[in-house]
Enzyme design. Sequence first.
Site, mmCIF file in Angstrom:
data_model
loop_
_atom_site.group_PDB
_atom_site.id
_atom_site.type_symbol
_atom_site.label_atom_id
_atom_site.label_comp_id
_atom_site.label_asym_id
_atom_site.label_seq_id
_atom_site.Cartn_x
_atom_site.Cartn_y
_atom_site.Cartn_z
ATOM 1 N N GLY B 145 0.837 -1.197 0.000
ATOM 2 C CA GLY B 145 0.000 0.000 0.000
ATOM 3 C C GLY B 145 0.870 1.245 0.000
ATOM 4 O O GLY B 145 2.047 1.212 0.385
ATOM 5 N N CYS B 146 0.295 2.346 -0.424
ATOM 6 C CA CYS B 146 1.079 3.581 -0.533
ATOM 7 C C CYS B 146 1.513 4.081 0.840
ATOM 8 O O CYS B 146 2.682 4.439 1.032
ATOM 9 C CB CYS B 146 0.296 4.642 -1.295
ATOM 10 S SG CYS B 146 -1.399 4.898 -0.716
ATOM 11 N N TYR B 147 0.588 4.122 1.794
ATOM 12 C CA TYR B 147 0.972 4.564 3.140
ATOM 13 C C TYR B 147 2.008 3.631 3.767
ATOM 14 O O TYR B 147 3.001 4.107 4.331
ATOM 15 C CB TYR B 147 -0.254 4.639 4.056
ATOM 16 C CG TYR B 147 -1.176 5.805 3.837
ATOM 17 C CD1 TYR B 147 -0.717 7.122 3.929
ATOM 18 C CD2 TYR B 147 -2.535 5.616 3.595
ATOM 19 C CE1 TYR B 147 -1.591 8.201 3.768
ATOM 20 C CE2 TYR B 147 -3.407 6.682 3.435
ATOM 21 C CZ TYR B 147 -2.935 7.977 3.519
ATOM 22 O OH TYR B 147 -3.797 9.032 3.373
ATOM 23 N N ALA B 150 5.479 4.472 2.544
ATOM 24 C CA ALA B 150 6.073 5.678 3.124
ATOM 25 C C ALA B 150 6.441 5.472 4.592
ATOM 26 O O ALA B 150 7.510 5.900 5.045
ATOM 27 C CB ALA B 150 5.095 6.849 2.983
#
EC number: 1.2.1.38
Lengths: 342, 342, 342, 342
Positions: B145-147, B150
């Site tokens: 996932g993108c979160y 990061a």
Amino acid sequence: MTVRAAVAGASGYAGGEVLRLLLGHPGVEIGALTGFSNAGQRFGSLQPHLLPLADRVLEPTTAEVLAGHDVVFLALPHGQSAAVAEQLGDEVLVVDMGADFRLKDSADWETFYGSAHAGTWPYGLPELPGARAALEGSRRIAVPGCYPTAVSLALFPAYANGLVDTDAVIVAATGTSGAGKALKPHLLGSEVMGSMSPYGVGGGHRHTPEMIQNLSGVAGERISVSFTPTLAPMARGILATCSAKAKPGVTAETVRAAYEKAFADEAFVHLLPEGQWPATASVYGSNAVQIQVAYDQAAHRVIAISAIDNLTKGTAGGAVQSMNIALGLPEATGLSTTGVAP
Amino acid sequence: MTVRAAVAGASGYAGGEVLRLLLGHPGVEIGALTGFSNAGQRFGSLQPHLLPLADRVLEPTTAEVLAGHDVVFLALPHGQSAAVAEQLGDEVLVVDMGADFRLKDSADWETFYGSAHAGTWPYGLPELPGARAALEGSRRIAVPGCYPTAVSLALFPAYANGLVDTDAVIVAATGTSGAGKALKPHLLGSEVMGSMSPYGVGGGHRHTPEMIQNLSGVAGERISVSFTPTLAPMARGILATCSAKAKPGVTAETVRAAYEKAFADEAFVHLLPEGQWPATASVYGSNAVQIQVAYDQAAHRVIAISAIDNLTKGTAGGAVQSMNIALGLPEATGLSTTGVAP
Amino acid sequence: MTVRAAVAGASGYAGGEVLRLLLGHPGVEIGALTGFSNAGQRFGSLQPHLLPLADRVLEPTTAEVLAGHDVVFLALPHGQSAAVAEQLGDEVLVVDMGADFRLKDSADWETFYGSAHAGTWPYGLPELPGARAALEGSRRIAVPGCYPTAVSLALFPAYANGLVDTDAVIVAATGTSGAGKALKPHLLGSEVMGSMSPYGVGGGHRHTPEMIQNLSGVAGERISVSFTPTLAPMARGILATCSAKAKPGVTAETVRAAYEKAFADEAFVHLLPEGQWPATASVYGSNAVQIQVAYDQAAHRVIAISAIDNLTKGTAGGAVQSMNIALGLPEATGLSTTGVAP
Amino acid sequence: MTVRAAVAGASGYAGGEVLRLLLGHPGVEIGALTGFSNAGQRFGSLQPHLLPLADRVLEPTTAEVLAGHDVVFLALPHGQSAAVAEQLGDEVLVVDMGADFRLKDSADWETFYGSAHAGTWPYGLPELPGARAALEGSRRIAVPGCYPTAVSLALFPAYANGLVDTDAVIVAATGTSGAGKALKPHLLGSEVMGSMSPYGVGGGHRHTPEMIQNLSGVAGERISVSFTPTLAPMARGILATCSAKAKPGVTAETVRAAYEKAFADEAFVHLLPEGQWPATASVYGSNAVQIQVAYDQAAHRVIAISAIDNLTKGTAGGAVQSMNIALGLPEATGLSTTGVAP
């Protein structure tokens, strides 16, 4: 009764916003508009959105120009308010929208601002326990910082009710007007549009000791604050995400009850119904605060989130609200809880 | 060697981004572009920025259409990848940009996604300790996932080196493309411009268990994650502010050293020089990650902040990077660390 | 005197804006708020910026609900106003913010809107020559379109004074709220942020015949309008760039004089000093119009540029201004010329 | 073959963009990066998005530093290019991204730029009839202005085919990067976000004579240009709306045919299918031009609209494209028609 108000620093964002609000205030007549480098310019070229004042001329910020007003709003760079305030009589209500008179601890002031501490004035955050009484009848007001306004309102019910431990973690996003009209490369539109970036990370932001002062005062013990401000691609608004570890026995219900009680009688603080979350757009241009709180059972944390307009409730609206109290006017005079959206 | 790649879900944001990258990839020929409701439409009307593909036509997402490709990228709604993947042979490299095969714990999957767990594939975050080996030669990849991308990159050095306690607090801002092309009122331009707002507060966001899985795996003990996502007025980018309490004896120097070591050999992760902070604009459209870390002595916390492009490194760039590893290509083939700024 | 006002279509952008203004109007009490698919919902979840109305519930749009109000604002889809208006008595002031009663020419209506023409009501653009008289005491008002408001005000002095030829060329940029809350892919935040794009090019926009009607009425001859609307990455505001070839003998001075005379007595139209140009930010949330005009000697054209807030002066502010005139109230009651900036 | 390229003015937006493109150019090695006031600074602090160059140091712009390169890109303030170019040998390819060598008419130069005319170099808009031949083998290139690029491409087919009269009316919106990194109050993020505003109205913009030169050259007669630039709330992009009165006998079909023929062989100009309109987001970061054209039968006008990225095709992309031609490389080397969207 009509009071006559001057604004020193009228060409900046805080000065412009207090004028926007005073133009709609039924008890205020706008007197002198003063500034420094822009003195002598037509006001319409400096603040083109304030059409009723377009033909005014910016005067220099001197004691002579400011004399003869009932209220003087100071929107000056940090460290310059004391010298101006001293020249105004004790009967004049001086509302400082800068930082000079917010902190009680001289060492904190000197550490974070690097100059001699000017003193402490009654603190213009009426919703904070005990603040309203100190403002009534006062002729000196220290308007809070924009971040401390958002953060203190979001977290004080948790600390006033002993719901959380002493380590608060705060991440807040602000619109660029919070940085003022200073000409700095990172504030150019080309740089900020489409970008989020942090600054003052690791405890360095000047609003940190002010948050600690407010929350510690409510908690009755020293609160630690980890504060990370971020710059968001919008002109106005602060969204403050504040959390701390829940104390044993805390439940979603006790948290909700504490927040409902804290704001039940507050005209400007709106605790949202469960399931709805604040948005800075909803308070754009208004003096309202939107707050929501949640209890994360898995992480054992209370998360309180507030949205304000940094220029209105965070600066000029808080200033006018506090002025109303000091002058004995109804607290909401000239202020609105209606945001300009979408 | 040139591989032929199909993209299922080519009309969405993830599908469009993987195509943007593949158009510049010297080892890939773009095959079928498939979709559901938009099948039959000229691709230029669906993704007008992908001019080299403008005259293509979107085909239906069926096994027949996807057959005969070396690589198939899946950009499908959650829960739909398994059925498609089953119909593709084991020799086909299937890169799932959805969530279906990320989580190891079936109970977590069922709690957060509400359906039966499809399984677990090698995890496409090469910079995570141990991840690269699992990707080499694999024919199935679960893109993170993108979160979690990061957050995991920002925090794993702290956990891998035992610098912080087990309670991580994360507040992240994302651009609106992270929510996809779904037609929802709160995603309208009129609503998002000029506004910051949180969502999924209190532990409810589906990316939370994925972060816990990654950080716990590195730490060797269960990490608790308090995660608050916020929607920012920008199309792309994630800024993740991550912190945890420092363990006794930790100093600014030990923190810095741990982060320098963790990323010394990483092509896409750029630990910024001290004093410089990440900005999402700097990684716009690139596969780079900007990271900075600070130790807040007063609050006793380590604060690590990362900036990525949610669609590139956070989704499609991570997918291509992992594909390169699986295929034995140089990891950076077709990927850039140059952002499109200002 | 206090009038009771209902708003039909209260959950949309036009409905929300008229409520925002009425909340600050000293002569209006807000009655029923009605809608269609959202009826029954808490108003605070539909228009979270209108905090004073948060606990209201949206009612269905029926004659029964709307009965018993002195004023009814209609913010309905095109073609639906007539049926509602017929059910309201002649003594009720009906202010239609839709297009149904703007055009005089039935053929124009049918060509551009594709349905039977409902009729023509007094036109709510008080600054247009002759319009004020028709509004006084009227119980039916057709509020102008947002683009025709901006364009007609920018150009009518040129046509009223015979300064330009009959071919007007107009390019206007609008904020996305002009397109309403409809869920369309091109209105998603991800699509509009960072992008300018035209639509309705080549004469197809429905506001074109309304501009022609207004300008031809002032000119006394048929004016041709080439109108290109563009969508800008902002929520509010219209900037209209309007030009036409200057007639022989026209000079910068005659142009300036004509515009100064046209707006000398207008409270809401602000002709800027020479050298200063309009900006939509300056009229954000206000009923003001900023106008500037230039004569391009080399190209022999008069260029007039206006900035309005499409939702305020362009829709709801114009509606309230016209209501004031119809009710015999001071025209500016409840309206402001102070923009919310920055 | 690899050429070595220096960039003078590397810390500005044009300089940064040409470096972004050169980093992806297979035939170019990046040499010196030079500047003025920022010389001596780490490049990563000046252009943080160009990670591969982060550890470089900005050198002073002197003949010594620039010597020994095959290509020198000049991104200097107007009027400074001639002095630098003179010090570089005739064998060095000098690509001037400033205005100094664009205009043929010395009087025009002096009127609009207020200094002595430096001369005229081959004009770097390859798609303009006749331009490509002049660029081949040249060692001096004058890169067009961003607006003239967008406008000339949109209108030249109309003039080359005698479809319209000599009075062109142009309104264009630009992103703020077009104004450069200069620290001016109206370019602050707080001022530009949410606002559209015009500037240089009435014929005063310096790009006007360049448009006239290009269009007159194609038309074979003097073309008059009414040009109004506007500043839009976005970092990049130009949307140019260009129109002129159609000559008798012109139809939608003749217009369409002329545009299809004009761009049939152009790699970077994409004439959109009928019914689809350009959007600046679609060409973000790419060298592509999107164009659409319409014939407004009622207003008898041809309307041509183009979208470019002002920094890419409008400046640095056009520069690299022209460099490729001059060096005998394939014209599209290192350039893309894939935009970064959404």
